[in-house]
Write a protein that holds these residues in place. Structure first.
Motif, mmCIF file in Angstrom:
data_model
loop_
_atom_site.group_PDB
_atom_site.id
_atom_site.type_symbol
_atom_site.label_atom_id
_atom_site.label_comp_id
_atom_site.label_asym_id
_atom_site.label_seq_id
_atom_site.Cartn_x
_atom_site.Cartn_y
_atom_site.Cartn_z
ATOM 1 N N ASN A 271 1.350 -1.469 0.399
ATOM 2 C CA ASN A 271 -0.272 -0.220 0.274
ATOM 3 C C ASN A 271 0.737 1.235 -0.613
ATOM 4 O O ASN A 271 1.397 1.735 1.015
ATOM 5 C CB ASN A 271 -0.792 -0.470 1.520
ATOM 6 C CG ASN A 271 -2.004 1.425 1.693
ATOM 7 O OD1 ASN A 271 -1.368 1.931 0.467
ATOM 8 N ND2 ASN A 271 -2.243 0.626 2.331
ATOM 9 N N TYR A 272 0.989 1.762 -1.413
ATOM 10 C CA TYR A 272 1.919 2.481 -1.582
ATOM 11 C C TYR A 272 1.258 4.226 -1.762
ATOM 12 O O TYR A 272 0.161 4.448 -2.822
ATOM 13 C CB TYR A 272 3.248 2.464 -2.097
ATOM 14 C CG TYR A 272 3.597 2.472 -3.638
ATOM 15 C CD1 TYR A 272 2.611 1.342 -4.297
ATOM 16 C CD2 TYR A 272 3.334 3.489 -4.682
ATOM 17 C CE1 TYR A 272 2.354 0.857 -4.911
ATOM 18 C CE2 TYR A 272 2.854 3.172 -6.121
ATOM 19 C CZ TYR A 272 2.601 2.000 -6.270
ATOM 20 O OH TYR A 272 2.519 1.574 -7.768
ATOM 21 N N ARG A 273 2.081 5.393 -1.669
ATOM 22 C CA ARG A 273 1.900 6.764 -2.248
ATOM 23 C C ARG A 273 3.667 7.192 -2.499
ATOM 24 O O ARG A 273 4.401 6.685 -2.289
ATOM 25 C CB ARG A 273 0.963 6.948 -1.376
ATOM 26 C CG ARG A 273 0.884 9.012 -1.752
ATOM 27 C CD ARG A 273 0.286 9.347 -0.715
ATOM 28 N NE ARG A 273 0.763 9.519 0.491
ATOM 29 C CZ ARG A 273 1.471 10.593 1.874
ATOM 30 N NH1 ARG A 273 2.168 11.165 0.413
ATOM 31 N NH2 ARG A 273 2.130 10.422 2.449
ATOM 32 N N THR A 274 3.479 8.217 -4.366
ATOM 33 C CA THR A 274 5.373 7.991 -4.492
ATOM 34 C C THR A 274 4.530 9.558 -3.941
ATOM 35 O O THR A 274 3.777 10.334 -3.870
ATOM 36 C CB THR A 274 5.379 8.924 -5.994
ATOM 37 O OG1 THR A 274 4.858 7.303 -6.142
ATOM 38 C CG2 THR A 274 6.530 8.943 -6.300
ATOM 39 N N ILE A 275 5.866 10.194 -3.053
ATOM 40 C CA ILE A 275 6.118 11.312 -2.250
ATOM 41 C C ILE A 275 7.929 12.216 -3.222
ATOM 42 O O ILE A 275 8.315 11.714 -3.874
ATOM 43 C CB ILE A 275 6.382 11.149 -0.756
ATOM 44 C CG1 ILE A 275 7.768 10.144 -0.262
ATOM 45 C CG2 ILE A 275 5.207 11.012 -0.545
ATOM 46 C CD1 ILE A 275 7.792 10.329 1.166
ATOM 47 N N ASP A 276 7.644 13.614 -2.734
ATOM 48 C CA ASP A 276 8.634 14.617 -3.386
ATOM 49 C C ASP A 276 9.500 14.080 -2.744
ATOM 50 O O ASP A 276 9.679 14.153 -1.931
ATOM 51 C CB ASP A 276 7.587 15.966 -3.398
ATOM 52 C CG ASP A 276 7.265 15.720 -4.490
ATOM 53 O OD1 ASP A 276 7.241 15.201 -5.371
ATOM 54 O OD2 ASP A 276 6.524 16.796 -4.688
ATOM 55 N N PRO A 277 10.746 13.830 -3.146
ATOM 56 C CA PRO A 277 11.963 13.289 -2.375
ATOM 57 C C PRO A 277 12.445 15.030 -2.379
ATOM 58 O O PRO A 277 12.876 15.925 -2.688
ATOM 59 C CB PRO A 277 13.026 12.956 -3.609
ATOM 60 C CG PRO A 277 12.185 13.181 -5.081
ATOM 61 C CD PRO A 277 11.262 13.432 -4.760
ATOM 62 N N ASN A 278 13.269 14.798 -0.930
ATOM 63 C CA ASN A 278 14.588 15.930 -0.822
ATOM 64 C C ASN A 278 16.093 15.575 -1.365
ATOM 65 O O ASN A 278 15.885 14.754 -1.232
ATOM 66 C CB ASN A 278 14.089 16.196 0.909
ATOM 67 C CG ASN A 278 14.538 14.984 1.342
ATOM 68 O OD1 ASN A 278 15.172 14.479 1.409
ATOM 69 N ND2 ASN A 278 13.867 15.032 3.359
ATOM 70 N N LEU A 279 17.040 16.006 -0.595
ATOM 71 C CA LEU A 279 17.900 15.438 -0.760
ATOM 72 C C LEU A 279 18.892 15.163 0.016
ATOM 73 O O LEU A 279 19.713 13.854 -0.393
ATOM 74 C CB LEU A 279 18.801 17.029 -0.267
ATOM 75 C CG LEU A 279 20.744 17.050 -0.927
ATOM 76 C CD1 LEU A 279 20.646 16.774 -2.468
ATOM 77 C CD2 LEU A 279 21.486 18.153 -0.334
ATOM 78 N N GLU A 280 17.833 14.522 0.904
ATOM 79 C CA GLU A 280 18.465 13.317 2.414
ATOM 80 C C GLU A 280 18.446 11.996 1.107
ATOM 81 O O GLU A 280 18.575 10.975 1.284
ATOM 82 C CB GLU A 280 17.572 13.338 3.406
ATOM 83 C CG GLU A 280 18.209 12.650 4.243
ATOM 84 C CD GLU A 280 17.885 12.982 5.937
ATOM 85 O OE1 GLU A 280 17.089 11.850 6.490
ATOM 86 O OE2 GLU A 280 18.084 14.010 5.816
ATOM 87 N N HIS A 281 16.831 12.402 0.746
ATOM 88 C CA HIS A 281 15.954 10.803 0.343
ATOM 89 C C HIS A 281 16.972 10.817 -0.983
ATOM 90 O O HIS A 281 17.383 9.366 -1.316
ATOM 91 C CB HIS A 281 14.479 10.767 -0.460
ATOM 92 C CG HIS A 281 13.854 11.758 0.650
ATOM 93 N ND1 HIS A 281 12.659 12.034 0.965
ATOM 94 C CD2 HIS A 281 13.389 10.492 1.774
ATOM 95 C CE1 HIS A 281 11.937 12.154 1.672
ATOM 96 N NE2 HIS A 281 12.506 11.443 2.297
#
Ligand code: ADP
Length: 303
Positions: A271-281
């Motif tokens: 059960n997933y949702r794509t999220i906006d990455p930050n620099l750490e990701h």
């Protein structure tokens, strides 16, 4: 100011190839050199400040080869090494005064004025008369940057300056560097801490195992991780399974089990949702997903 690094290699006496064929141009402003411990950052810094000679390749500053212009380079350079130490029995101002003499400021009055102006700039004026070696870790680091600045350098190199600092001091130190980067100077910040780069640098390079695996803007690195960072809602059982083979960035207990943030190439079935990455990701994605295919021993370190 412009630094051009061309085909640079450093091989230590024991055969350790610490810097491999690096090509990089650094312009005015704040530049971040990011990579895990052992990536080759300190070695590269030492070559940049002409404390070490490269095995091959060269570094040009404003078109001049630094190996031929070492004296000139020294006058342009401020360096805060990783293992910066103070002499005992010097007060804060005396230490900086001494650094000023070494930087060639002969006139005593001019030096004292400079010392006080710099102490003010790094927030140490009140600690002026305290013994330098008794200052807190963060204050010592700020005194370190003050000594690097006393000769009005055009290139400022700081190696792992925020390691071991508490969050307040970290932010304070980053802000001092940001203020400096408004001028016509290059500031090179070497770090294994992603947060140091995200908040301050407009340009960066990522080193791993001596190789430069990315160079560009932090936004460019983030762009690469788009579509690879997910929020997952999982059960306890799924969480335990996932822990084995995915890099979990954060885990928070949720209604049905756990809410996770993960970097992965494929999470179908969950059960997933794509999220906006930050620099750490993006850093985790780059090190774990892209490089581990080539080099399975890659390890990331975040803090
Ligand atoms: P970083 O600053 O990114 O942690 P370093 O430049 O300190 O990386 O180290 C890069 C590599 O070179 C590491 O494998 C390290 O063990 C090795 N190295 C560092 N200094 C020496 C040395 N004096 N002799 C041999 N190998 C070294």
């Amino acid at each position: 100011m412009k630094i051009e690094i061309e085909n640079l290699n450093v091989v230590y006496g024991n055969g350790n190839h610490a810097v491999k064929e690096i090509n990089l141009t650094i312009n005015n402003g704040m530049f971040g050199l990011l990579g895990p411990n052992g990536a080759g950052k300190s070695t590269l810094m030492k070559v940049l400040v002409a404390l070490m000679k490269p095995s091959s390749g060269r570094i040009m500053v404003n078109g001049e080869d630094i190996s031929k212009e070492r004296k000139k380079l020294r006058t342009m350079l401020g360096y805060l090494p990783q293992d910066f130490r103070f002499f005992t029995r010097l007060r804060t101002w005396e230490f900086l005064d001494y650094a000023g003499s070494l930087a060639g400021i002969r006139d005593r009055r001019e030096r004292i004025e400079k010392v006080d102006a710099l102490l003010d700039r790094v927030g140490l004026l009140e600690a002026r008369d305290r013994m330098a070696n008794k200052l807190s870790g963060g204050m010592k680091r700020r005194l370190g940057i003050a000594q690097a600045l006393i000769g009005n350098p055009k290139i400022i190199i700081v190696d792992e300056p925020t390691t071991g600092l508490d969050p307040d001091e970290r932010i304070r130190f980053r802000n001092i560097l940001s203020d400096l980067s408004q001028n016509d100077v290059i500031i090179i910040l070497s770090t294994h801490i992603v947060g140091d780069i995200s908040s301050t640098c407009h340009d960066m390079a990522l080193l791993n195992n001596g190789e430069m695996v990315f160079s560009g803007s932090p936004a460019g690195l983030i762009e690469e991780a788009k579509g690879h960072v997910y929020n997952l809602s999982v059960t306890q059982y799924e969480y335990e399974q996932l822990r084995e083979d995915i890099h979990i960035i954060s885990s928070v207990p949720g209604d049905a089990g756990w809410e996770l943030q993960v970097v992965a190439s494929d999470v179908t079935g969950y059960n997933y949702r794509t999220i906006d990455p930050n620099l750490e990701h993006a850093y985790v994605y780059y090190m774990e997903q892209k490089l581990s295919r080539v080099n399975p021993t890659v390890k990331t370190e975040l803090s």
